[in-house]
Write an enzyme that holds these catalytic residues in place. Structure first.
Site: not given
Length: 158
Positions: A81, A114, A119, A125
């Protein structure tokens, strides 16, 4: 993606840093998606072997974190985050590179994660070499009762 005009310091977190982690989660995770962990969930996870967390700091102030673990030769990114006002400045990439390096140092040959299907972090990623390997239908349950799919990703660690 632009980079921060100031140095990003990546440091290994200590239990005393959990207050900062919880503050970042409160700001970074939209409650509609049910992704944030409670303080007791974080503490419980940190008590397990192979679990660590890393903070990204700017001018000594935590602006992001990553929570990860290794089990045998596999690693898992559990949470990542960044404060919303600090996104798209290279902080997430710096944290992700740190997690990958730490997982490798801990003997991991593969790293998994995951993420909610829609998102924005999926782009991060993918750019780091993660590939989608699966999907969990209706995995996340938001506070408003809505459900969201989760996608699983993996990356071989060189």
């Amino acid at each position: 993606m632009s980079t921060a005009p100031w140095p990003i310091e990546i440091v290994h977190g200590q239990p005393s840093d959990l207050r900062a982690v919880n503050a970042i989660m409160a700001e970074a995770f939209d409650p509609r998606f049910g992704e944030a962990w409670t303080p007791s969930q974080c503490m419980g996870m940190l008590a397990l072997p192979g679990v660590w967390f890393t903070l990204a700091c700017i001018d000594g102030r935590p602006v992001g974190f990553a929570l990860a673990r290794t089990v045998l030769n596999e690693g898992e990114l559990l949470l990542l985050a960044i404060l919303p006002a600090m996104r798209r400045r290279g902080i997430g990439g710096a944290l992700l590179r740190s997690v990958i390096a730490d997982a490798r140092d801990r003997g991991a040959e593969m790293l998994h994660l995951e993420v909610r299907a829609n998102n924005d972090a999926v782009q991060l990623y993918r750019s780091a070499g993660f590939s989608k390997i699966g999907e969990r239908r209706d995995y996340y349950r938001g506070h408003d009762g809505n459900v969201f799919d989760a996608h699983t990703f993996s990356k071989t660690i060189d």
